[in-house]
Design a protein around this motif. Structure first.
Motif, PDB file in Angstrom:
ATOM      1  N   TYR A  25       7.433   1.975   8.203  1.00  0.00           N
ATOM      2  CA  TYR A  25       8.092   1.903   6.859  1.00  0.00           C
ATOM      3  C   TYR A  25       8.706   3.363   7.017  1.00  0.00           C
ATOM      4  O   TYR A  25       7.955   4.282   7.327  1.00  0.00           O
ATOM      5  N   LEU A  26       9.986   3.323   6.755  1.00  0.00           N
ATOM      6  CA  LEU A  26      10.790   4.714   6.638  1.00  0.00           C
ATOM      7  C   LEU A  26      11.194   5.015   5.375  1.00  0.00           C
ATOM      8  O   LEU A  26      12.060   4.482   4.650  1.00  0.00           O
ATOM      9  N   VAL A  27      10.387   5.926   4.762  1.00  0.00           N
ATOM     10  CA  VAL A  27      10.693   6.478   3.421  1.00  0.00           C
ATOM     11  C   VAL A  27      11.219   7.924   3.172  1.00  0.00           C
ATOM     12  O   VAL A  27      10.745   8.524   3.959  1.00  0.00           O
ATOM     13  N   SER A  28      12.490   7.697   2.849  1.00  0.00           N
ATOM     14  CA  SER A  28      13.300   8.858   2.773  1.00  0.00           C
ATOM     15  C   SER A  28      13.330   9.449   1.391  1.00  0.00           C
ATOM     16  O   SER A  28      13.501   8.878   0.438  1.00  0.00           O
ATOM     17  N   THR A  29      12.893  10.862   1.235  1.00  0.00           N
ATOM     18  CA  THR A  29      12.918  11.497  -0.039  1.00  0.00           C
ATOM     19  C   THR A  29      13.873  12.447   0.030  1.00  0.00           C
ATOM     20  O   THR A  29      14.548  12.869   1.181  1.00  0.00           O
ATOM     21  N   PRO A  30      14.144  13.289  -1.021  1.00  0.00           N
ATOM     22  CA  PRO A  30      15.193  14.349  -0.973  1.00  0.00           C
ATOM     23  C   PRO A  30      14.913  15.494  -0.055  1.00  0.00           C
ATOM     24  O   PRO A  30      15.685  16.073   0.413  1.00  0.00           O
ATOM     25  N   ASP A  31      13.431  15.625   0.250  1.00  0.00           N
ATOM     26  CA  ASP A  31      13.091  16.754   1.073  1.00  0.00           C
ATOM     27  C   ASP A  31      12.160  16.066   2.390  1.00  0.00           C
ATOM     28  O   ASP A  31      12.164  16.961   3.212  1.00  0.00           O
ATOM     29  N   ASN A  32      11.878  15.096   2.308  1.00  0.00           N
ATOM     30  CA  ASN A  32      10.866  14.640   3.362  1.00  0.00           C
ATOM     31  C   ASN A  32      11.341  13.177   4.020  1.00  0.00           C
ATOM     32  O   ASN A  32      11.956  12.518   3.474  1.00  0.00           O
ATOM     33  N   LEU A  33      10.755  13.049   5.204  1.00  0.00           N
ATOM     34  CA  LEU A  33      10.808  11.822   5.883  1.00  0.00           C
ATOM     35  C   LEU A  33       9.117  11.354   5.844  1.00  0.00           C
ATOM     36  O   LEU A  33       8.658  12.104   6.676  1.00  0.00           O
ATOM     37  N   ILE A  34       8.880  10.126   5.341  1.00  0.00           N
ATOM     38  CA  ILE A  34       7.566   9.528   5.486  1.00  0.00           C
ATOM     39  C   ILE A  34       7.666   8.387   6.503  1.00  0.00           C
ATOM     40  O   ILE A  34       8.112   7.356   6.000  1.00  0.00           O
ATOM     41  N   VAL A  35       6.863   8.472   7.516  1.00  0.00           N
ATOM     42  CA  VAL A  35       6.784   7.272   8.310  1.00  0.00           C
ATOM     43  C   VAL A  35       5.503   6.814   8.426  1.00  0.00           C
ATOM     44  O   VAL A  35       4.435   7.472   8.568  1.00  0.00           O
ATOM     45  N   VAL A  36       5.513   5.488   7.878  1.00  0.00           N
ATOM     46  CA  VAL A  36       4.167   4.823   7.990  1.00  0.00           C
ATOM     47  C   VAL A  36       4.072   3.603   9.041  1.00  0.00           C
ATOM     48  O   VAL A  36       5.057   2.786   8.888  1.00  0.00           O
ATOM     49  N   GLU A  37       3.255   3.732   9.882  1.00  0.00           N
ATOM     50  CA  GLU A  37       3.087   2.707  11.029  1.00  0.00           C
ATOM     51  C   GLU A  37       2.044   1.826  10.656  1.00  0.00           C
ATOM     52  O   GLU A  37       0.876   2.151  10.166  1.00  0.00           O
ATOM     53  N   SER A  49      -1.021   4.317  10.062  1.00  0.00           N
ATOM     54  CA  SER A  49      -0.893   5.654  10.538  1.00  0.00           C
ATOM     55  C   SER A  49       0.196   6.294   9.719  1.00  0.00           C
ATOM     56  O   SER A  49       1.220   5.638   9.448  1.00  0.00           O
ATOM     57  N   LYS A  50      -0.014   7.550   9.226  1.00  0.00           N
ATOM     58  CA  LYS A  50       1.345   8.060   8.270  1.00  0.00           C
ATOM     59  C   LYS A  50       1.584   9.536   8.950  1.00  0.00           C
ATOM     60  O   LYS A  50       0.660  10.357   9.134  1.00  0.00           O
ATOM     61  N   TRP A  51       2.793   9.814   8.982  1.00  0.00           N
ATOM     62  CA  TRP A  51       3.497  10.995   9.224  1.00  0.00           C
ATOM     63  C   TRP A  51       4.223  11.365   8.076  1.00  0.00           C
ATOM     64  O   TRP A  51       5.393  10.737   7.557  1.00  0.00           O
ATOM     65  N   LEU A  52       4.390  12.889   7.809  1.00  0.00           N
ATOM     66  CA  LEU A  52       5.277  13.550   6.974  1.00  0.00           C
ATOM     67  C   LEU A  52       5.937  14.560   7.631  1.00  0.00           C
ATOM     68  O   LEU A  52       5.465  15.415   8.248  1.00  0.00           O
ATOM     69  N   ILE A  53       7.274  14.177   7.751  1.00  0.00           N
ATOM     70  CA  ILE A  53       8.143  15.230   8.308  1.00  0.00           C
ATOM     71  C   ILE A  53       9.058  15.842   7.163  1.00  0.00           C
ATOM     72  O   ILE A  53       9.731  15.299   6.457  1.00  0.00           O
ATOM     73  N   SER A  54       8.751  17.221   6.854  1.00  0.00           N
ATOM     74  CA  SER A  54       9.474  17.631   5.822  1.00  0.00           C
ATOM     75  C   SER A  54      10.471  18.914   6.298  1.00  0.00           C
ATOM     76  O   SER A  54      10.599  19.117   7.562  1.00  0.00           O
ATOM     77  N   ASN A  55      11.368  19.173   5.396  1.00  0.00           N
ATOM     78  CA  ASN A  55      12.515  19.855   5.824  1.00  0.00           C
ATOM     79  C   ASN A  55      11.980  21.366   6.536  1.00  0.00           C
ATOM     80  O   ASN A  55      12.555  22.020   7.304  1.00  0.00           O
ATOM     81  N   GLU A  56      10.803  21.861   5.725  1.00  0.00           N
ATOM     82  CA  GLU A  56      10.172  23.001   6.114  1.00  0.00           C
ATOM     83  C   GLU A  56       9.763  22.852   7.644  1.00  0.00           C
ATOM     84  O   GLU A  56       9.740  23.812   8.259  1.00  0.00           O
ATOM     85  N   GLY A 100       0.698  -1.291  -0.068  1.00  0.00           N
ATOM     86  CA  GLY A 100      -0.083   0.096   0.148  1.00  0.00           C
ATOM     87  C   GLY A 100       0.870   1.329  -0.004  1.00  0.00           C
ATOM     88  O   GLY A 100       0.367   2.225   0.536  1.00  0.00           O
ATOM     89  N   ILE A 101       2.137   1.069  -0.422  1.00  0.00           N
ATOM     90  CA  ILE A 101       2.815   2.445  -0.555  1.00  0.00           C
ATOM     91  C   ILE A 101       3.589   2.508  -1.991  1.00  0.00           C
ATOM     92  O   ILE A 101       4.075   1.578  -2.356  1.00  0.00           O
ATOM     93  N   SER A 102       3.537   3.839  -2.233  1.00  0.00           N
ATOM     94  CA  SER A 102       4.467   4.058  -3.604  1.00  0.00           C
ATOM     95  C   SER A 102       5.296   4.915  -3.278  1.00  0.00           C
ATOM     96  O   SER A 102       5.442   5.855  -2.433  1.00  0.00           O
ATOM     97  N   ILE A 103       6.297   4.864  -3.885  1.00  0.00           N
ATOM     98  CA  ILE A 103       7.650   5.650  -3.791  1.00  0.00           C
ATOM     99  C   ILE A 103       7.986   6.264  -4.945  1.00  0.00           C
ATOM    100  O   ILE A 103       7.761   5.833  -6.189  1.00  0.00           O
ATOM    101  N   GLY A 104       8.979   7.390  -4.853  1.00  0.00           N
ATOM    102  CA  GLY A 104       9.535   7.907  -6.124  1.00  0.00           C
ATOM    103  C   GLY A 104      10.655   7.484  -6.463  1.00  0.00           C
ATOM    104  O   GLY A 104      11.367   6.469  -5.945  1.00  0.00           O
TER     105      GLY A 104
END
Length: 773
Positions: free
Chosen positions: A534-546, A553-560, A514-518
């Motif tokens: 699931y720890l999904v690291s992107t160039p700008d964000n960290l997406i944590v899916v529990e 549950s899903k959390w988006l941690i962005s640089n901003e 149930g997860i798509s990645i870039g």
């Protein structure tokens, strides 16, 4: 293919900081070290100091905390010799399991020293150390594209403690934590011949599911790729030309490489394993045995066993295809056997037929580029295995378990056993004579006959025991579209199919995660009790899916949202020359702290702020809304941004420590982090080999961080107050000086006027005197 190019960029940066290239599996590709032009300061022509050398010579000094890791005495700890370091885990009791690549200890100028791959265990409190795995080799013996070293801590099925999996130069090993070898096998040696026409075959990843499979990612370079061509002259390229060159290099790489996920499956069979066989001629033999007595009369019972031998000679036994009577012939295997027209009619529908190569393995399932896809035997190159004998080593024998190729290994026992008894019966005419006396007293002999039935126990099946039996399976996941394998949980493998994640189960079925990645995303798994992250690291964000019990549950941690600069509890400073700092910042500028975060850099936990300290901070004018953290959150260990706690409710991160940190583990109620608290030096990724241990209570550590912020705030306020007081004093002094200066001017004016009047009178008096005279 982006994956390969990205690793090349990271490696190019690593070369500068480590002083050596980590490209053990580049497949012939070449990288040009990244260089920086650092402007000289000042007007003189003094030679610039070697900032890298200065940093390297001093960065381990004055470190009082315990080292987290140790090298064997016979292994070099020189920075230029260490090419990789991988942390496995921290066990209860403070023992780290880790692996490293270096060279033998000795004279650094001696280039004949062997290379070393080592997995070790180290208890940092007591200093207890032992080697789990060690492999010494020379580059003359192992070519560069064959070098590979991966370490994984895996939970074994039916085992109370984890095992250590090591993949070393093509051989897979499985160890107990104490270093006892449980299993080893040469994986690459069995399959490289199928890629012999390729320029190089490199292993880019290897892992086990903890049950019976090992997955190996291969990058097959069909023809040589010279990656240096895309970087030569870059300093004179425009940005557009550089982008175009990168696109052309990427296209060339795509055209010249093939990526496959190979699996190796080891299955140890029960010690009571047997290979069975059915005599398809038994019914005909019984009939032939019956016909021997048909129409004949016997004065003595015929010898059933002798007649059976005769019948078996006339109608020879037909021992059909052998089989395992306890390995299920699944639907995929049955379909494959039917497709290849294998006659298994004498085998029960639940038994697995055994096949043999006619002239050695020949695989016929290839992809469009001519590379082995699924290791499926080529049609017509094999047949049913019927030559069952005692004391025979099984060679070139395989089964299509689950439709895949599995070699059968072992040796048959010293005796064949027969079973599945059949009671054969036949009628024969028994002739006997009787003598009677007639009325005249004459004896009369009479021939009598009767039909009798004779029975014989015969056996339809036979078997041979197998000594040390096991199966070895090979295959690729290309037909399922699997591009990469990422992690393991509950003996299932998280894998990537294009831009989506799937779980590969042990029955070779896949289900969506149930997860798509870039394209530039990195993924890792972390477990905490019954929860999977699931720890999904992107160039700008960290997406944590529990995921827990089906819920997500899903959390988006962005640089901003990170706001590290605003919530930094530790002021950073550096004693290194600014030129080196500028070079380092230039190399790492624009990089996200989430470039790649691994499971040991992530902890789900909670934190409780000390309200008294918060109140004092507020009184000092600090905006505590940016540093208050209470309740659940993530403790994140980053290389560039220190230890961070991300408050889920506030959506903000607080920087607990601005040092360099490589990993954090739970140890009872406390945490253990490894890294460096010293901010007066620059560290690189391979410096983890010399990292120090920090043990702490998270709440107390956070309190210390707040107190540090409070001390800094008070110090700043005191400095501000002192500055303001100094400015006031200077202002008062300036005013006094101005007043004094005003009075002095008035006195001088009076003097000037008096002198002027006196001068005028003198001149007049002189002129009058002249007239008189």
């Amino acid at each position: 293919m982006k994956r390969i190019l990205m690793s090349g960029i990271i490696c190019a940066v690593s070369i500068f900081f480590t002083g050596c290239s980590p490209l053990l599996n580049s497949g012939g590709g070449k990288f040009t070290p990244l260089e920086w032009d650092i402007a000289e300061t000042g007007t003189d022509n003094k030679e610039m100091p070697d900032y890298y050398e200065l940093n390297s010579n001093t960065k381990y000094e004055d470190l009082t905390a315990k080292r987290a890791f140790k090298f064997a005495d016979t292994h070099s700890e020189a920075a230029k010799d260490i090419t990789s370091f991988e942390i496995g885990t921290l066990l209860d009791g403070g023992t780290f399991i880790y692996g490293y690549s270096t060279r033998e200890a000795g004279n650094s100028s001696d280039d004949t020293r062997k290379y070393v791959h080592c997995a070790a265990a180290y208890q940092y409190e007591t200093g207890r150390f032992h080697v789990i795995h060690e492999n010494e080799y020379s580059r003359a013996e192992v070519s560069e594209d064959r070098e590979s070293f991966y370490l994984q801590i895996c939970d074994r099925e039916n085992s109370s403690e984890p095992s250590v999996f090591v993949y070393d130069n093509g051989i897979g090993y499985l160890y107990k934590l104490d270093g006892t070898l449980e299993f080893s096998t040469d994986i690459e040696g069995s399959v490289r011949s199928y890629f012999s026409k390729a320029y190089s075959v490199s292993v880019t990843n290897a892992m086990t599911d903890g049950a019976n499979r090992i997955y190996v990612e291969l990058t097959i370079e069909k023809t040589a790729i010279d990656l240096s061509e895309g970087t030569e002259g870059n300093e004179n390229m425009s940005e557009d030309d550089a982008d175009k060159a990168a696109e052309e290099l990427e296209k060339e790489t795509d055209d010249k490489t093939v990526e496959l996920v190979l699996f190796y499956d080891f299955t140890e069979l029960d010690s009571n394993t047997t290979i069975d066989q059915t005599n398809a001629a038994l019914d005909a033999q019984i009939k032939a045995w019956q016909n021997i007595t048909k129409g004949k009369a016997y004065t003595a019972e015929p010898n059933a066993r002798t007649d059976w031998t005769t019948a078996s000679t006339r109608v020879p036994s037909q021992w059909k295809i052998t089989f395992f009577d306890y390995i299920t012939m699944d639907s995929k295997a049955k379909s494959w056997l039917d497709k290849n027209k294998i006659d298994y009619s004498t085998v029960s529908s639940n038994d697995m037929p055994i096949l043999i190569w006619k002239n050695g393995p020949v695989f016929g399932s290839f992809d469009q580029e001519g590379y082995v896809c699924n290791f499926q035997p080529k049609k017509g190159t094999f047949q049913g295995y019927t030559n069952l004998r005692a004391n025979k080593k099984l060679e070139n024998v395989f089964i299509p378990l689950n439709g895949q190729y599995y070699e059968v290994h072992g040796t048959t026992g010293d005796k064949l056993y027969y079973y599945d008894s059949v009671i054969a019966s036949r009628n024969y005419t028994y002739q006997y004579y009787t003598t009677t006396t007639d009325s005249t007293g004459k004896q009369i002999q009479k021939t009598n006959t009767e039909t009798r039935t004779q029975k014989l126990t015969v056996h339809r099946k036979r078997y041979a025991k197998v000594i040390s039996p096991y199966l070895e399976g090979y295959g690729t996941l290309k037909s399922q579209g699997i591009d990469h394998v990422i992690g393991v949980a509950n003996n299932h493998v998280l894998c990537q199919k294009e831009k989506k994640l799937y779980w590969l189960k042990q029955d070779d079925t896949i289900s969506s995660a149930g997860i798509s990645i870039g394209e530039d995303y990195r993924v890792d798994l972390a477990e905490d009790g019954g929860k999977l992250y699931y720890l999904v690291s992107t160039p700008d964000n960290l997406i944590v899916v529990e995921q827990k019990n089906g819920s997500t549950s899903k959390w988006l941690i962005s640089n901003e949202k990170l706001n590290v600069d605003e919530t930094d509890l530790y002021e950073t400073s550096s004693a290194i020359d600014q030129a080196y700092v500028s070079a380092f910042e230039n190399a790492t500028s624009g990089q996200s702290p989430w470039t790649q975060i691994a499971s040991h850099q992530f902890q789900k936990t909670s934190i409780q702020a000390d309200n008294s300290v918060l109140q004092q901070l507020s009184a000092e004018g600090v905006d505590i809304s940016k540093c208050k953290a209470e309740g659940e959150g993530f403790l994140l260990t980053t290389f560039q941004n220190g230890l961070l706690f991300y408050d889920l409710d506030a959506g903000l991160a607080v920087n607990l420590d601005a040092g360099i940190w490589y990993g954090t583990w739970k140890n009872g109620d406390k945490f253990v982090s490894v890294g460096f608290e010293n901010n007066d030096a620059s560290y690189n990724t391979l410096d983890v080999a010399f990292a120090r241990v920090k043990e702490y209570d998270l709440n107390e550590f956070y309190k210390e961080s707040l107190e540090n912020l409070l001390a800094n705030a008070r110090s700043r306020n005191e400095q501000l107050e002192a500055e303001q007081a100094r400015e006031i004093q200077e202002s008062i002094a300036a005013s006094s000086a101005a007043e004094e200066n005003k009075e002095t001017v008035e006195d001088m004016m009076d003097t000037w006027e008096t002198r002027a009047s006196e001068t005028d009178a003198d001149i007049l008096e002189s002129e009058i005197q002249e007239l008189i005279d």
